[in-house]
Write a protein that holds these residues in place. Structure first.
Motif, PDB file in Angstrom:
ATOM      1  N   GLU A  92       0.840  -1.198   0.000  1.00  0.00           N
ATOM      2  CA  GLU A  92       0.000   0.000   0.000  1.00  0.00           C
ATOM      3  C   GLU A  92       0.886   1.264   0.000  1.00  0.00           C
ATOM      4  O   GLU A  92       0.637   2.213  -0.748  1.00  0.00           O
ATOM      5  N   CYS A 121       4.147   7.580  -9.614  1.00  0.00           N
ATOM      6  CA  CYS A 121       2.945   8.344  -9.263  1.00  0.00           C
ATOM      7  C   CYS A 121       3.376   9.768  -8.889  1.00  0.00           C
ATOM      8  O   CYS A 121       4.559  10.037  -8.659  1.00  0.00           O
ATOM      9  N   SER A 171       1.005   4.061  -2.926  1.00  0.00           N
ATOM     10  CA  SER A 171       0.560   5.448  -2.740  1.00  0.00           C
ATOM     11  C   SER A 171       1.710   6.449  -2.831  1.00  0.00           C
ATOM     12  O   SER A 171       1.503   7.596  -3.212  1.00  0.00           O
ATOM     13  N   GLU A 172       2.930   6.009  -2.515  1.00  0.00           N
ATOM     14  CA  GLU A 172       4.050   6.955  -2.457  1.00  0.00           C
ATOM     15  C   GLU A 172       4.956   6.928  -3.679  1.00  0.00           C
ATOM     16  O   GLU A 172       5.666   7.894  -3.945  1.00  0.00           O
ATOM     17  N   LYS A 216       3.050  11.555  -6.218  1.00  0.00           N
ATOM     18  CA  LYS A 216       3.595  11.786  -4.875  1.00  0.00           C
ATOM     19  C   LYS A 216       5.116  11.616  -4.824  1.00  0.00           C
ATOM     20  O   LYS A 216       5.815  12.330  -4.100  1.00  0.00           O
TER      21      LYS A 216
END
Ligand code: GTR
Length: 359
Positions: free
Chosen positions: A39, A251, A43-44, A253
């Motif tokens: 996860e 991504c 996300s990072e 981020k």
């Protein structure tokens, strides 16, 4: 303190063996911890992938027997599946040792469509008794700035997944795995399917194996920054370099960590750990300072304890940094450091082929 512990201490890595609430990671809760690591990486760093399609269809567009002096047959396949925006398909070159069953099988993410290729010495790999499925990465997502308007990127809502192209290439490797699992192919040993790639595609190979437990092994050659190398304390390429030149690999981020690596709630040892208890083979090259062979090695050192905890052997090395010619393969993490430059060489392939035969 041992040499390796001291080197790792200096890197000040985010904790792998404790949950955020301070409770310890154990064999019983390892899958929960692994899900957390995945996860965080999604996300990072790499973005999220869409759900796997229900079914992958295969069409044989061309079949050639008796290739490679009769040692293999070569099939041009096309895999297709439904996406959020209709059907997506891509070609796969399949090379199967003649008449062999239970073959260890390489799913290779490659830079070129040619087979053989300078990075893909097909005949040597066949001579080890291994089958090959080659994905040409630009057939999945163009390796350049296209505003995610083509290939598989265009087939899903960008805002929903925010995935970078490394994750897209890894997603394609899993679709080849779907085909191998479907029973259509009669040659693979399903317990010995490996995903392999060099450099940016070595990063993608690690991502594929981290997220898809059907891969028994990831072979990541010279994958370096944002691949197998620890980011904290890394020499050569830094997050700021990679997100500037290749923003579309990640991504959104991840870009914010440019120059702020020590603030990342993860490091690349999370990626290797997510493959446990399966196997990882890391290739490094002495002159590949951009990738940083020591940081690649230390990443393996940092995660070895995960395998130990799970009752398997992790990374078995002497208490020192790597030297040219080193090859450590007694555990579930293998590392070799060959002489020369950034390249996926015959020598690297020999390392991967001998390791897959030990599985
Ligand atoms: C470099 C990049 C590396 C590596 C390499 C490659 O330019 O900075 O991270 O991925 O390309 O893929 O050959």
């Amino acid at each position: 303190m041992s040499v390796i512990s001291e080197e790792l201490f200096k890197r000040n890595l985010p904790e792998l063996f404790y949950f955020d609430d301070g409770s310890p990671v154990t064999p019983e809760n390892w899958e929960a911890r692994r899900a957390q690591l995945l996860e965080i990486l999604s996300s990072e760093e790499y973005g999220f992938a869409p759900p796997s399609p229900e079914k992958v269809n295969v069409t044989v567009e061309r079949h050639e027997d008796g290739q490679y002096a009769g040692k293999a047959c070569v099939n041009s396949l096309r895999l297709s599946f439904e996406t959020d925006r209709g059907e997506f398909s891509f070609p796969v070159m399949e090379i199967v040792p003649t008449g062999k069953k239970n073959c260890p099988t390489f799913v290779v993410l490659n830079f070129r469509a040619d087979v053989p290729d300078k990075y893909l010495p097909a005949e040597e790999i066949i001579d080890y008794g291994c089958a090959i499925l080659r994905i040409y990465y630009n057939d999945i997502a163009y390796d350049g700035e296209d505003d995610f308007s083509g290939g598989i990127a265009a087939m899903y809502d960008r805002g929903k997944y925010n995935w970078g192209k490394l994750r897209m290439w890894a997603f394609a490797a899993s679709r080849v795995m779907d085909y191998l699992q479907s029973g259509t192919a009669d040659y693979p040993d399903l317990s010995r399917i490996v995903v392999a790639g060099h450099s940016r595609l070595g990063k993608a190979a690690l991502i594929a194996a981290a997220f898809d437990t059907r891969f028994a092994l990831a072979c990541a050659n010279d994958s370096g920054c944002s691949g197998d190398a620890l980011t904290r304390g890394k020499k050569g390429e830094r997050v700021g370099d990679i997100v500037k030149t290749f923003p579309f690999w990640f991504c959104e981020k991840y870009k914010s960590y440019s120059g702020r690596e020590t603030e990342m709630p993860f490091d690349q040892h999370f990626l290797l750990a997510a493959v446990a208890p399966r196997r990882v083979a890391l290739g490094a090259a002495l002159e590949d300072e951009w990738a940083d062979p020591d940081s690649q090695y230390l990443s393996a050192c940092a995660v070895s304890g995960v395998w130990d905890m799970l009752g398997r052997k992790g990374f078995i090395t002497p208490d020192r940094l790597p030297l040219p010619g080193d090859c450590f393969s007694a555990g579930c993490i293998k590392y070799h450091l060959r002489r020369g430059r950034h390249f996926l060489s015959r020598e690297d392939w020999q390392h991967y082929c001998t390791y897959i035969l030990e599985l």
